[in-house]
Design an enzyme around this catalytic site. Structure first.
Site, PDB file in Angstrom:
ATOM      1  CE  LYS A 111      53.384  50.955  84.911  1.00 40.67           C
ATOM      2  NZ  LYS A 111      52.271  50.211  85.311  1.00 40.67           N
ATOM      3  NE  ARG A 135      38.232  60.549  98.800  1.00 40.69           N
ATOM      4  CZ  ARG A 135      37.515  59.719  98.066  1.00 40.69           C
ATOM      5  NH1 ARG A 135      36.319  60.043  97.677  1.00 40.69           N
ATOM      6  NH2 ARG A 135      38.001  58.551  97.722  1.00 40.69           N
ATOM      7  CG  HIS A 159      58.287  49.424  83.135  1.00 37.66           C
ATOM      8  ND1 HIS A 159      58.281  50.723  83.587  1.00 37.66           N
ATOM      9  CD2 HIS A 159      57.388  48.765  83.914  1.00 37.66           C
ATOM     10  CE1 HIS A 159      57.410  50.838  84.590  1.00 37.66           C
ATOM     11  NE2 HIS A 159      56.863  49.669  84.810  1.00 37.66           N
ATOM     12  CG  HIS A 175      59.589  51.839  88.742  1.00 34.91           C
ATOM     13  ND1 HIS A 175      58.477  51.424  88.071  1.00 34.91           N
ATOM     14  CD2 HIS A 175      60.219  50.711  89.144  1.00 34.91           C
ATOM     15  CE1 HIS A 175      58.429  50.091  88.077  1.00 34.91           C
ATOM     16  NE2 HIS A 175      59.473  49.628  88.725  1.00 34.91           N
ATOM     17  CE  LYS A 179      52.221  41.456  86.698  1.00 41.41           C
ATOM     18  NZ  LYS A 179      53.418  42.195  87.104  1.00 41.41           N
ATOM     19  CD  GLU A 208      56.782  41.770  87.094  1.00 42.78           C
ATOM     20  OE1 GLU A 208      56.795  42.324  88.189  1.00 42.78           O
ATOM     21  OE2 GLU A 208      55.898  41.938  86.245  1.00 42.78           O
ATOM     22  CE  LYS A 217      63.521  48.682  87.827  1.00 42.25           C
ATOM     23  NZ  LYS A 217      63.244  48.115  89.132  1.00 42.25           N
ATOM     24  CG  ASP A 268      51.433  46.148  84.339  1.00 42.62           C
ATOM     25  OD1 ASP A 268      51.130  47.162  84.996  1.00 42.62           O
ATOM     26  OD2 ASP A 268      52.060  45.176  84.826  1.00 42.62           O
TER      27      ASP A 268
HETATM   28  C1  BG6 Z   1      54.942  48.113  87.455  1.00 44.73           C
HETATM   29  C2  BG6 Z   1      53.885  47.171  86.966  1.00 44.73           C
HETATM   30  O1  BG6 Z   1      54.980  49.275  86.678  1.00 44.73           O
HETATM   31  O2  BG6 Z   1      56.214  47.469  87.386  1.00 44.73           O
HETATM   32  C3  BG6 Z   1      53.884  45.876  87.766  1.00 44.73           C
HETATM   33  O3  BG6 Z   1      52.601  47.784  87.082  1.00 44.73           O
HETATM   34  C4  BG6 Z   1      55.284  45.267  87.771  1.00 44.73           C
HETATM   35  O4  BG6 Z   1      52.950  44.939  87.255  1.00 44.73           O
HETATM   36  C5  BG6 Z   1      56.320  46.303  88.178  1.00 44.73           C
HETATM   37  O5  BG6 Z   1      55.274  44.192  88.686  1.00 44.73           O
HETATM   38  C6  BG6 Z   1      57.728  45.755  87.996  1.00 44.73           C
HETATM   39  O6  BG6 Z   1      58.654  46.639  88.563  1.00 44.73           O
HETATM   40  P1  BG6 Z   1      60.036  46.116  89.121  1.00 44.73           P
HETATM   41  O7  BG6 Z   1      60.769  47.342  89.528  1.00 44.73           O
HETATM   42  O8  BG6 Z   1      59.738  45.191  90.261  1.00 44.73           O
HETATM   43  O9  BG6 Z   1      60.689  45.374  88.001  1.00 44.73           O
END
Ligand code: BG6
Length: 477
Positions: free
Chosen positions: A146, A43, A238, A176, A328, A214, A180, A233
């Protein structure tokens, strides 16, 4: 046929941080199909030139040393912008006119929805309505970020909404983690070497650990995160993807449906749990200070850490637990898959415990590599053994940096290869595993929420829990 990559939500963070840098680096390496155009829509009012100028700055920032003026100019010449609201038919008709003008004939298109997920259905309906999904003038693929739904029923609805306009073969759901290099290498390691396969089963493996730790905390994403929590999440997508790639059988060919058929079978084999079992087989935690994050209620019960024990009830994995954990505010950023082999059937040497038997550590990130840890005789110490590594690191063996996951995934979407994207049944089965856990965690039977201090490995109870199973987490930073 030429290609157009259309980004909806073009003024957003993902576009400048990930999508454009990935497309630019592909173009610089000569990998982007010749003449690929990029058309952005959101927008915010930009002209073609002002959008290009903004992207130049952000791409320079996010690609750093890899940015080159000359290759940028060549790439930027194919970038266009159309201001508009993607839920409004007239705005999409304006976009259609621009696309036809710049394409000048048949072209394949990828539509990338980098927008708020609540807009997905309206956007897809309008793509259908405006004729933009019509495949007669070239393939039309849609890429979704996602979350694919909020739970099983919303995921099923979203899949139906998408499939009403785009056939499943044209739908690319990005996770994603599959982009990797090290996750793909797991497939190569398993299926391009014959030495692992005979040992990749219940006869030799005691258990599997999958850790995505993380160091970062939730920060400014509190508003989103508090609604999601770590299971939505990280686990629904993942961690289950990593489990599937670890546990799947070899597909007949590296073909999108054959790969995904095998992954789906893994999810179908995961043992469902009753609420009582969920209370025993899962662990929840929240880092201290989470409730003070922006956008997080002061009494939030949302988990920032979870550990699960899952069982894959099939011929290969019967009796082998898969321990999954993610959080986290952990000690460091590390993603690793550990295959813990069983102890030898008879102990001859001064070998301390279970943990000291052989293990394979697949380091997904950072320090990407593979380590086989084996028992070795300590010289000059009788018959004492010690765990020693056989170590492979990508950075030592291969030149250049690891490409970001988005490069591989965007190129695959442009080329029509969906092998590394999630299929609708995969997403629904994954929700079918995660949903009951979330429901129990929100009920009176919820296991206790353990608080943990940031900077360590989650709640202490997670170590006690493993110890009760006669095992221990393998922590490496
Ligand atoms: C995302 C999550 O899909 O993946 C995030 O929403 C997370 O919370 C991230 O930090 C982690 O991705 P990567 O590639 O840094 O391990």
């Amino acid at each position: 046929m030429s290609h157009t990559f259309v980004i909806f939500g073009a003024s957003g963070d993902l576009t400048s941080r990930k999508l454009i840098p990935a497309l630019y680096l592909l173009s610089k390496k000569g990998r982007l199909p010749e003449g690929t155009r990029i058309v952005g829509m959101s927008r915010t009012e930009f002209s073609h030139d002002s959008w290009r100028a903004g992207l130049k700055k952000t791409t320079e920032e996010f690609t750093g040393k890899k940015f080159e003026e000359e290759s940028w100019s060549k790439f930027a010449a194919g970038i266009y912008y159309h201001p508009g609201d993607l839920t409004k038919l007239e705005d999409l008709q304006g976009l259609k006119a621009l696309l036809e003008e710049v394409e000048g004939g048949p072209a394949e298109r990828v539509y990338y929805l980098s927008t708020a997920p609540r807009l997905y259905t309206a956007a897809i309906d309008q793509l259908g309505e405006s004729g933009l999904a019509n495949q007669e003038e070239g393939a039309r693929r849609i890429v979704l970020e996602k979350p694919f739904g909020y739970d099983l029923s919303t995921a099923e609805k979203l899949n139906k909404d998408v499939n009403r306009v785009f056939p499943e073969k044209q739908v690319y759901r990005i996770d994603h983690y599959l982009g990797k290099e090290t996750v793909q290498n797991l497939l190569v390691m398993r299926f391009a070497n014959s030495i692992f396969e005979p040992l990749w089963n219940r006869n030799y493996i005691d258990h599997v650990q999958i850790t995505v730790a993380e160091e970062v905390v939730v920060g400014r994403r509190g508003g989103y995160y508090d609604q999601a929590g770590v299971l939505r999440d990280m686990f629904q997508n993942h961690l289950l993807q990593l489990l599937m790639v670890t546990a799947m059988e070899s597909p007949v060919r590296f073909d999108a449906d054959m790969v995904r058929d095998e992954k789906v079978k893994v999810l179908q084999s995961i043992r469902p749990m009753s609420s009582d079992e969920i209370a025993r087989e899962t662990l929840r935690g929240q880092y201290e200070g989470y409730r003070q994050e922006e956008g997080v209620p002061a009494d939030s019960q949302t988990e920032t850490f979870a550990a699960l024990r899952l069982w894959v009830d099939n011929w290969r994995w019967n009796g082998v637990p898969f321990y999954l954990r993610s959080g986290k505010g952990m000690s460091c950023r590390t993603t690793q898959i550990v295959i813990q082999y069983s102890q030898p059937p008879h102990t001859l040497f001064d070998q301390k415990a279970h943990m000291d038997s052989c293990r394979l550590v697949m380091q997904i990130q950072p320090a990407e590599g593979l380590q086989m840890q084996i028992q070795t005789k300590v010289p000059d110490e009788g018959m004492m053994t010690r765990t020693t590594p056989l170590d492979f690191r990508f950075c030592k063996e291969f030149q250049g940096e690891m490409p970001d996951a988005y490069q591989r995934l965007l190129l695959d979407a442009l080329q029509g290869d969906a092998s590394l994207f999630a299929r609708s049944d995969e997403v629904e089965l994954a929700w079918g595993i995660i949903d009951p856990i979330i429901q129990t965690w929100r009920s009176a039977q919820a296991p206790k929420l353990h608080l943990y201090e940031p900077g360590f490995w989650g709640p202490d109870q997670s170590n006690d829990w493993m110890a009760e199973h006669g095992r221990q987490w393998f922590d490496v930073c």
